[in-house]
Design a protein around this motif. Structure first.
Motif, PDB file in Angstrom:
ATOM      1  N   GLN A 123      11.849  11.806  11.002  1.00 13.70           N
ATOM      2  CA  GLN A 123      11.350  12.530   9.593  1.00 13.70           C
ATOM      3  C   GLN A 123      10.905  12.039   8.899  1.00 13.70           C
ATOM      4  OE1 GLN A 123      16.350  11.923   9.245  1.00 13.70           O
ATOM      5  NE2 GLN A 123      17.024  13.978   9.325  1.00 13.70           N
ATOM      6  N   THR A 124      10.207  10.730   9.002  1.00  9.06           N
ATOM      7  CA  THR A 124       9.973  10.159   7.934  1.00  9.06           C
ATOM      8  C   THR A 124       8.391  10.939   8.495  1.00  9.06           C
ATOM      9  OG1 THR A 124      10.824   8.841   7.435  1.00  9.06           O
ATOM     10  CG2 THR A 124       8.517   8.520   7.238  1.00  9.06           C
ATOM     11  N   ALA A 125       7.972  11.041   9.946  1.00 15.92           N
ATOM     12  CA  ALA A 125       6.506  10.868  10.319  1.00 15.92           C
ATOM     13  C   ALA A 125       6.587  12.195   9.714  1.00 15.92           C
ATOM     14  CB  ALA A 125       7.072  11.147  11.940  1.00 15.92           C
ATOM     15  N   ALA A 126       7.396  13.836   9.860  1.00 13.88           N
ATOM     16  CA  ALA A 126       7.695  15.041   9.397  1.00 13.88           C
ATOM     17  C   ALA A 126       7.050  14.813   7.973  1.00 13.88           C
ATOM     18  CB  ALA A 126       8.562  15.347   9.521  1.00 13.88           C
ATOM     19  N   ASP A 127       8.027  13.913   6.806  1.00 11.77           N
ATOM     20  CA  ASP A 127       7.916  14.471   5.989  1.00 11.77           C
ATOM     21  C   ASP A 127       6.320  14.060   5.107  1.00 11.77           C
ATOM     22  OD1 ASP A 127      10.476  14.950   5.466  1.00 11.77           O
ATOM     23  OD2 ASP A 127      10.841  13.382   4.553  1.00 11.77           O
ATOM     24  N   LEU A 128       5.210  12.758   5.616  1.00 15.05           N
ATOM     25  CA  LEU A 128       4.546  12.567   6.115  1.00 15.05           C
ATOM     26  C   LEU A 128       3.046  12.724   6.400  1.00 15.05           C
ATOM     27  CD1 LEU A 128       5.147   8.621   5.608  1.00 15.05           C
ATOM     28  CD2 LEU A 128       5.006  10.373   3.663  1.00 15.05           C
ATOM     29  N   GLY A 129       3.724  14.135   7.443  1.00 16.40           N
ATOM     30  CA  GLY A 129       2.027  14.263   7.790  1.00 16.40           C
ATOM     31  C   GLY A 129       1.702  13.685   8.962  1.00 16.40           C
ATOM     32  N   ILE A 130       2.030  12.470   9.491  1.00 14.99           N
ATOM     33  CA  ILE A 130       2.142  11.933  10.672  1.00 14.99           C
ATOM     34  C   ILE A 130       2.190  11.239  11.893  1.00 14.99           C
ATOM     35  CG2 ILE A 130       0.838  10.479   8.598  1.00 14.99           C
ATOM     36  CD1 ILE A 130       3.340   8.114   8.819  1.00 14.99           C
ATOM     37  N   THR A 131       2.184  10.717  13.061  1.00 17.17           N
ATOM     38  CA  THR A 131       2.846  10.796  14.642  1.00 17.17           C
ATOM     39  C   THR A 131       3.775   9.705  14.522  1.00 17.17           C
ATOM     40  OG1 THR A 131       1.671   8.577  15.336  1.00 17.17           O
ATOM     41  CG2 THR A 131       0.753  10.678  15.290  1.00 17.17           C
ATOM     42  N   PRO A 154       1.118  -1.541   0.070  1.00 19.13           N
ATOM     43  CA  PRO A 154      -0.093  -0.098  -0.283  1.00 19.13           C
ATOM     44  C   PRO A 154       0.975   0.989   0.220  1.00 19.13           C
ATOM     45  CG  PRO A 154      -0.221  -1.732   1.675  1.00 19.13           C
ATOM     46  CD  PRO A 154       0.720  -1.790   1.027  1.00 19.13           C
ATOM     47  N   VAL A 155       0.180   1.322  -0.729  1.00 20.67           N
ATOM     48  CA  VAL A 155       1.036   3.451  -0.480  1.00 20.67           C
ATOM     49  C   VAL A 155       1.631   4.335   0.659  1.00 20.67           C
ATOM     50  CG1 VAL A 155       0.924   5.998  -1.415  1.00 20.67           C
ATOM     51  CG2 VAL A 155      -0.531   4.199  -3.084  1.00 20.67           C
ATOM     52  N   PRO A 156       1.244   4.309   1.378  1.00 22.41           N
ATOM     53  CA  PRO A 156       1.670   4.686   2.871  1.00 22.41           C
ATOM     54  C   PRO A 156       3.171   3.669   2.944  1.00 22.41           C
ATOM     55  CG  PRO A 156      -0.549   4.849   2.911  1.00 22.41           C
ATOM     56  CD  PRO A 156      -0.434   4.325   2.105  1.00 22.41           C
ATOM     57  N   LEU A 157       2.956   2.518   3.101  1.00 20.03           N
ATOM     58  CA  LEU A 157       4.199   1.805   3.461  1.00 20.03           C
ATOM     59  C   LEU A 157       4.898   2.093   2.687  1.00 20.03           C
ATOM     60  CD1 LEU A 157       2.242  -1.641   4.662  1.00 20.03           C
ATOM     61  CD2 LEU A 157       2.653   0.021   6.354  1.00 20.03           C
ATOM     62  N   ARG A 158       5.357   2.330   1.249  1.00 23.90           N
ATOM     63  CA  ARG A 158       5.737   2.449   0.627  1.00 23.90           C
ATOM     64  C   ARG A 158       5.945   3.533   0.889  1.00 23.90           C
ATOM     65  NH1 ARG A 158       3.550   1.319  -4.315  1.00 23.90           N
ATOM     66  NH2 ARG A 158       2.875   2.570  -4.713  1.00 23.90           N
ATOM     67  N   ALA A 159       5.379   4.738   0.461  1.00 26.92           N
ATOM     68  CA  ALA A 159       6.284   6.038   0.897  1.00 26.92           C
ATOM     69  C   ALA A 159       7.295   5.937   1.943  1.00 26.92           C
ATOM     70  CB  ALA A 159       5.164   6.602   1.207  1.00 26.92           C
ATOM     71  N   ALA A 160       6.568   5.392   3.525  1.00 24.26           N
ATOM     72  CA  ALA A 160       7.522   5.288   4.650  1.00 24.26           C
ATOM     73  C   ALA A 160       9.014   4.609   4.579  1.00 24.26           C
ATOM     74  CB  ALA A 160       6.967   4.563   5.526  1.00 24.26           C
ATOM     75  N   LEU A 161       8.545   3.360   3.705  1.00 23.52           N
ATOM     76  CA  LEU A 161       9.648   2.463   3.686  1.00 23.52           C
ATOM     77  C   LEU A 161      11.195   3.434   2.348  1.00 23.52           C
ATOM     78  CD1 LEU A 161       8.773  -0.791   3.343  1.00 23.52           C
ATOM     79  CD2 LEU A 161      10.298   0.000   4.815  1.00 23.52           C
ATOM     80  N   GLU A 162      10.275   4.359   1.561  1.00 25.26           N
ATOM     81  CA  GLU A 162      11.406   5.029   0.574  1.00 25.26           C
ATOM     82  C   GLU A 162      12.041   6.256   1.420  1.00 25.26           C
ATOM     83  OE1 GLU A 162       8.654   5.997  -2.593  1.00 25.26           O
ATOM     84  OE2 GLU A 162       8.569   4.579  -3.564  1.00 25.26           O
ATOM     85  N   ARG A 163      11.380   6.851   2.377  1.00 28.44           N
ATOM     86  CA  ARG A 163      12.241   8.101   2.877  1.00 28.44           C
ATOM     87  C   ARG A 163      13.246   7.424   3.943  1.00 28.44           C
ATOM     88  NH1 ARG A 163       6.872   9.481   1.415  1.00 28.44           N
ATOM     89  NH2 ARG A 163       7.431  11.959   0.526  1.00 28.44           N
ATOM     90  N   ALA A 164      12.934   6.269   4.103  1.00 27.43           N
ATOM     91  CA  ALA A 164      13.474   5.940   5.648  1.00 27.43           C
ATOM     92  C   ALA A 164      14.640   5.549   4.500  1.00 27.43           C
ATOM     93  CB  ALA A 164      12.911   5.208   6.412  1.00 27.43           C
ATOM     94  N   TYR A 165      14.526   4.505   4.372  1.00 21.58           N
ATOM     95  CA  TYR A 165      15.703   4.312   2.879  1.00 21.58           C
ATOM     96  C   TYR A 165      16.289   4.582   1.923  1.00 21.58           C
ATOM     97  CZ  TYR A 165      14.707   0.241   6.401  1.00 21.58           C
ATOM     98  OH  TYR A 165      14.688  -0.010   8.312  1.00 21.58           O
ATOM     99  N   PHE A 166      15.793   4.906   0.954  1.00 19.77           N
ATOM    100  CA  PHE A 166      16.329   5.417   0.080  1.00 19.77           C
ATOM    101  C   PHE A 166      16.851   7.511   0.351  1.00 19.77           C
ATOM    102  CE2 PHE A 166      13.648   2.785  -2.490  1.00 19.77           C
ATOM    103  CZ  PHE A 166      14.078   1.513  -2.917  1.00 19.77           C
ATOM    104  N   GLN A 167      16.581   7.697   1.342  1.00 14.87           N
ATOM    105  CA  GLN A 167      15.804   8.883   1.682  1.00 14.87           C
ATOM    106  C   GLN A 167      17.392   9.485   2.714  1.00 14.87           C
ATOM    107  OE1 GLN A 167      13.023  11.401   0.745  1.00 14.87           O
ATOM    108  NE2 GLN A 167      12.557  11.027  -1.151  1.00 14.87           N
ATOM    109  N   ARG A 168      17.398   8.155   3.527  1.00 16.32           N
ATOM    110  CA  ARG A 168      17.790   7.691   4.436  1.00 16.32           C
ATOM    111  C   ARG A 168      17.185   8.864   6.041  1.00 16.32           C
ATOM    112  NH1 ARG A 168      22.070   4.373   4.462  1.00 16.32           N
ATOM    113  NH2 ARG A 168      23.173   4.127   2.181  1.00 16.32           N
ATOM    114  N   ARG A 169      15.646   9.082   5.751  1.00 20.10           N
ATOM    115  CA  ARG A 169      15.323   9.802   6.703  1.00 20.10           C
ATOM    116  C   ARG A 169      15.461   8.403   7.716  1.00 20.10           C
ATOM    117  NH1 ARG A 169      15.121  14.930   5.556  1.00 20.10           N
ATOM    118  NH2 ARG A 169      12.842  15.119   6.503  1.00 20.10           N
ATOM    119  N   ASP A 170      15.162   9.480   8.874  1.00 21.89           N
ATOM    120  CA  ASP A 170      14.861   8.486  10.342  1.00 21.89           C
ATOM    121  C   ASP A 170      13.054   8.821  10.581  1.00 21.89           C
ATOM    122  OD1 ASP A 170      14.317  11.222  11.813  1.00 21.89           O
ATOM    123  OD2 ASP A 170      16.106  10.919  13.316  1.00 21.89           O
ATOM    124  N   TYR A 171      12.636   7.951  11.446  1.00 21.63           N
ATOM    125  CA  TYR A 171      11.833   7.645  11.932  1.00 21.63           C
ATOM    126  C   TYR A 171      10.485   9.181  11.913  1.00 21.63           C
ATOM    127  CZ  TYR A 171      11.677   7.563  16.861  1.00 21.63           C
ATOM    128  OH  TYR A 171      11.891   8.107  18.033  1.00 21.63           O
TER     129      TYR A 171
END
Length: 193
Positions: free
Chosen positions: A151-159, A132-149
């Motif tokens: 930063q990933t939360a802030a990027d996606l507007g989630i907790t 699902p897009v939400p999971l893929r978006a989180a993984l892409e930010r964390a692993y391809f963009q090297r964002r921690d959780y």
């Protein structure tokens, strides 16, 4: 209301149309799955022309053998991906075996290791693109963009808790790509790959 285990309507209708020999159905199937098929074949084989050949083989099989697909057993996407994987692994194994015989370099164990690595990589790609897009978006930010959780939360507007949950679930799904089973054998019914 449809039964929970009833196959998706599109898959069922597509199988029926293919069985009747509707060329338009093959075109729709190709439009929907060609990039998946070619991408998986290329990931296993590492060669554009070989991936093109597997893509042709897959859709020829779909056209010539629509009865071999059972919509009650698995989604059409999974069946097509499994068929692609099997044909690509067979082609890789044949190509590598011929090279091994011709050049005398490497062993049968080396061949199986290369086939297993290509197979795992292709399954991982399939799993990621099927998420699902939400999971893929989180993984892409964390692993391809090297964002921690955080930063990933802030990027996606989630907790942050939601970001950690998505990353954990995404990684659990990816771990299934590394499950060991003989290369070229189809997965059990109901599995993602």
């Amino acid at each position: 209301m449809a039964k929970k285990d009833a196959p998706p309507r599109w898959d069922r209708r597509m199988q029926q149309r293919l069985a009747r020999g509707e060329a338009a159905a093959l075109g729709e199937c190709y439009d929907r799955f060609a990039s998946l098929v070619h991408g998986l074949a290329h990931r296993v084989l590492g060669d554009e022309e070989e991936a093109d050949a597997v893509t042709r083989e897959v859709f020829a099989h779909v056209w010539e053998n629509p009865e071999s697909y059972d919509p009650r057993r698995e989604p059409l996407r999974t069946w097509v991906a499994t068929l692609t994987h099997r044909l690509a692994v067979q082609r890789l194994r044949a190509t590598e075996t011929a090279a091994l015989a011709r050049d005398g370099r490497g062993t049968a164990e080396d061949l199986e290791r290369r086939v297993r690595q290509a197979s795992v990589a292709a399954r991982a790609d399939y799993i990621v693109t099927s998420m699902p897009v939400p999971l893929r978006a989180a993984l892409e930010r964390a692993y391809f963009q090297r964002r921690d959780y955080r930063q990933t939360a802030a990027d996606l507007g989630i907790t942050e808790d939601e970001a950690r949950r998505r990353l954990r679930l995404g990684l659990q799904l990816l771990a299934t790509a590394h499950e060991t089973r003989p290369s070229g054998t189809p997965p059990e019914a109901g599995r993602v790959w």
